[in-house]
Write a protein that holds these residues in place. Structure first.
Motif, PDB file in Angstrom:
ATOM      1  N   SER A  57       0.817  -1.103   0.044  1.00  7.55           N
ATOM      2  CA  SER A  57      -0.028  -0.087   0.237  1.00  7.55           C
ATOM      3  C   SER A  57       0.810   1.201   0.011  1.00  7.55           C
ATOM      4  N   ILE A  58       2.161   1.171   0.830  1.00  8.18           N
ATOM      5  CA  ILE A  58       2.828   2.487   0.756  1.00  8.18           C
ATOM      6  C   ILE A  58       3.484   2.585  -0.643  1.00  8.18           C
ATOM      7  N   ALA A  59       4.010   1.612  -1.145  1.00  7.78           N
ATOM      8  CA  ALA A  59       4.534   1.542  -2.449  1.00  7.78           C
ATOM      9  C   ALA A  59       3.562   2.117  -3.544  1.00  7.78           C
ATOM     10  N   MET A  60       2.391   1.562  -3.534  1.00  7.55           N
ATOM     11  CA  MET A  60       1.395   2.064  -4.408  1.00  7.55           C
ATOM     12  C   MET A  60       1.103   3.553  -4.534  1.00  7.55           C
ATOM     13  N   ALA A  61       0.860   4.111  -3.130  1.00  5.04           N
ATOM     14  CA  ALA A  61       0.439   5.394  -2.946  1.00  5.04           C
ATOM     15  C   ALA A  61       1.690   6.415  -3.287  1.00  5.04           C
ATOM     16  N   THR A  62       2.786   6.117  -2.606  1.00  2.60           N
ATOM     17  CA  THR A  62       4.032   7.135  -3.022  1.00  2.60           C
ATOM     18  C   THR A  62       4.391   6.894  -4.708  1.00  2.60           C
TER      19      THR A  62
ATOM     20  N   LEU B 110       7.482  12.166  -3.431  1.00  2.00           N
ATOM     21  CA  LEU B 110       8.388  12.384  -2.717  1.00  2.00           C
ATOM     22  C   LEU B 110       8.382  12.936  -1.279  1.00  2.00           C
ATOM     23  N   VAL B 111       7.474  13.886  -1.407  1.00  2.00           N
ATOM     24  CA  VAL B 111       7.007  14.363   0.032  1.00  2.00           C
ATOM     25  C   VAL B 111       6.213  13.479   0.724  1.00  2.00           C
ATOM     26  N   LEU B 112       5.471  12.469   0.119  1.00  2.00           N
ATOM     27  CA  LEU B 112       4.644  11.561   0.769  1.00  2.00           C
ATOM     28  C   LEU B 112       5.668  10.663   1.471  1.00  2.00           C
ATOM     29  N   ALA B 113       6.444  10.101   0.736  1.00  2.00           N
ATOM     30  CA  ALA B 113       7.497   9.213   1.285  1.00  2.00           C
ATOM     31  C   ALA B 113       8.177   9.841   2.410  1.00  2.00           C
ATOM     32  N   MET B 114       8.607  10.950   2.328  1.00  2.00           N
ATOM     33  CA  MET B 114       9.194  11.408   3.922  1.00  2.00           C
ATOM     34  C   MET B 114       8.230  11.528   4.809  1.00  2.00           C
ATOM     35  N   ALA B 115       7.155  11.787   4.542  1.00  2.00           N
ATOM     36  CA  ALA B 115       5.833  11.801   5.680  1.00  2.00           C
ATOM     37  C   ALA B 115       5.752  10.601   6.191  1.00  2.00           C
ATOM     38  N   VAL B 116       5.858   9.499   5.071  1.00  2.00           N
ATOM     39  CA  VAL B 116       5.705   7.914   5.573  1.00  2.00           C
ATOM     40  C   VAL B 116       6.935   7.517   6.463  1.00  2.00           C
ATOM     41  N   GLY B 117       8.302   7.887   6.085  1.00  2.00           N
ATOM     42  CA  GLY B 117       9.512   7.743   6.656  1.00  2.00           C
ATOM     43  C   GLY B 117       9.503   8.253   8.137  1.00  2.00           C
ATOM     44  N   LEU B 118       9.246   9.478   8.204  1.00  2.00           N
ATOM     45  CA  LEU B 118       9.253  10.026   9.643  1.00  2.00           C
ATOM     46  C   LEU B 118       7.954   9.554  10.217  1.00  2.00           C
ATOM     47  N   GLY B 119       6.942   9.241   9.909  1.00  2.00           N
ATOM     48  CA  GLY B 119       5.719   8.844  10.630  1.00  2.00           C
ATOM     49  C   GLY B 119       5.948   7.277  11.217  1.00  2.00           C
TER      50      GLY B 119
END
Length: 417
Positions: free
Chosen positions: A203-208, A223-232
């Motif tokens: 789901s993460i891969a598909m969303a980003t 890329l911003v979504l990836a950063m948000a996922v990583g930090l979250g």
């Protein structure tokens, strides 16, 4: 942290920074700047691991234990590494050298990416239970994040998927996305990853990926979504680790109220905030002993019981002790007097103690219980026989002892309080 995670995060940071700067004067300069920032992000995010070249300075396993995540993983020694990387680029990449002379935006982006890459490496390595000492020589203590598994697919998916969407050919995108999905599928099939975690990763891969695909030629949404996922993810893991450690402390106190818990090394299961492996270190100074335990704890046994934690990452022994949400699988006792005596008599053991967080001392061998319950397959294992007769070299770094709390004599410990 694994180098794939370091790489995809560094590449994504370079791409994000490139897209955030003003355009260069010509398309050729624009392409050169993108390549420069991508390479710098990747190289700086992996450069400190060249400390593996220093491992021959000491006999095994001390060379690896004391020099990996050693001086190159400190803030002070990041400076000469960054300078070396800059000099290599300047000497070996003429078009990048010319661009850096001519463009303020390129120089700004390069310097930012150079600093960010090294900081990302140290920050990501801090996240797991291996530890590092970033403030040496001013403060040589080990710092342990105890939050994220050392090989973490969340970073692969969150940062790798949007970067794959930026590849120029459709066949490359399909191939790399298949690989990105296939590797964690293999781990799930082998029992290292839960299927619920695998579904979350997809789901993460598909969303980003979709977010970046829809962002346009200069967009940064994925890329911003990836950063948000990583930090979250890191934030969630940090809170979960704290909760798991509290549960371990409570359970151990219920088993033996006279023992003092001095440490609990928490190791996350991959992409799983519920399941945690732990190694506890307890002191019983009244009888001159210490005790190590290994086990698995779930912070939400009603949702994810311990039995549902990926089976290949732990083995339940026949004598395991069960409590709500926790299973103790192994226990070992040691003598504080022998630990201190060997430290004073054997300089190789003294050096080994500069790494060991959960020291097991047998008659002929020692090992760190974070990485197994025996010497077999344990990269920290070291033979004691005859090591006291050998001469230690000058290449032993002066890291603080992780278990200084056990090594201090009772009178010293009392003065410390």
């Amino acid at each position: 942290m694994d180098n794939l995670s370091h790489s995809v995060v560094g590449l994504a940071a370079g791409e994000f920074l490139h897209r955030s700067l003003f355009d260069e004067a010509t398309p050729q300069q624009q392409r050169t700047r993108r390549r420069l920032l991508l390479f710098t992000g990747w190289a700086a995010s992996n450069f400190p691991d060249l400390d593996l070249l220093l491992t021959p300075l000491l006999p095994a396993p001390l060379g690896y234990l004391l020099h990996h995540r050693g001086h190159t993983h400190t803030l002070l020694y990041a400076l000469p590494q960054a300078l070396l990387l800059w000099l290599l680029i300047r000497m070996l990449w003429p078009s990048a050298r010319e661009l850096l002379k001519q463009s303020v935006a390129a120089r700004t982006g390069f310097l930012l990416m150079l600093a960010l890459g090294f900081m990302l490496h140290l920050s990501m390595d801090f996240l797991n239970s291996y530890g590092l000492h970033p403030f040496h020589p001013f403060d040589s203590r080990w710092f342990y994040g105890d939050m994220v598994f050392i090989v973490e697919p969340v970073f692969w998916m969150a940062f790798g998927a949007p970067m794959i969407m930026l590849l120029p050919r459709r066949a490359l995108k399909i191939g790399f996305m298949a690989l990105l999905a296939g590797v964690p599928f293999y781990f799930a099939a082998r029992g290292f990853l839960s299927w619920a975690s695998y579904a979350a990763l997809m789901s993460i891969a598909m969303a980003t990926a979709v977010s970046q695909q829809r962002a346009g030629e200069r967009g940064r949404r994925g890329l911003v979504l990836a950063m948000a996922v990583g930090l979250g993810f890191v934030a969630v893991q940090g809170m979960s680790s704290t909760r798991a450690r509290e549960n371990v402390a409570q359970a151990l106190h219920g088993i033996d109220a006279e023992s003092r818990l001095v440490d609990a090394a928490m190791t996350a299961f991959p992409s799983n905030p519920f399941c945690w492996a732990f190694v506890s270190v307890e002191s019983k100074s009244a009888n001159g002993s210490y005790r190590l335990r290994r086990g698995v704890v779930s912070i939400a046994p009603g949702i994810a019981p311990v039995a549902a934690c990926p089976s290949s990452l732990w083995e339940e022994s026949a004598h395991a002790h069960h409590a709500p949400g926790i299973v103790l699988t192994w226990e070992e006792r040691g003598s504080l007097e022998r630990l201190r005596r060997l430290k004073a008599e054997n300089c190789f053991f003294e050096a080994w103690l500069r790494f060991a967080r959960a020291p097991v001392v047998n008659e002929a061998t020692v090992f760190d219980a974070r990485y197994g319950t025996s010497t077999q397959g344990n990269f920290t294992a070291m033979a004691l026989a005859h090591s006291g007769d050998r001469v230690c070299t000058e290449f032993i770094p002066r890291w603080d002892y992780p278990r200084a709390d056990l090594l201090a004599a009772p009178a010293q410990a009392g003065r410390g309080h």
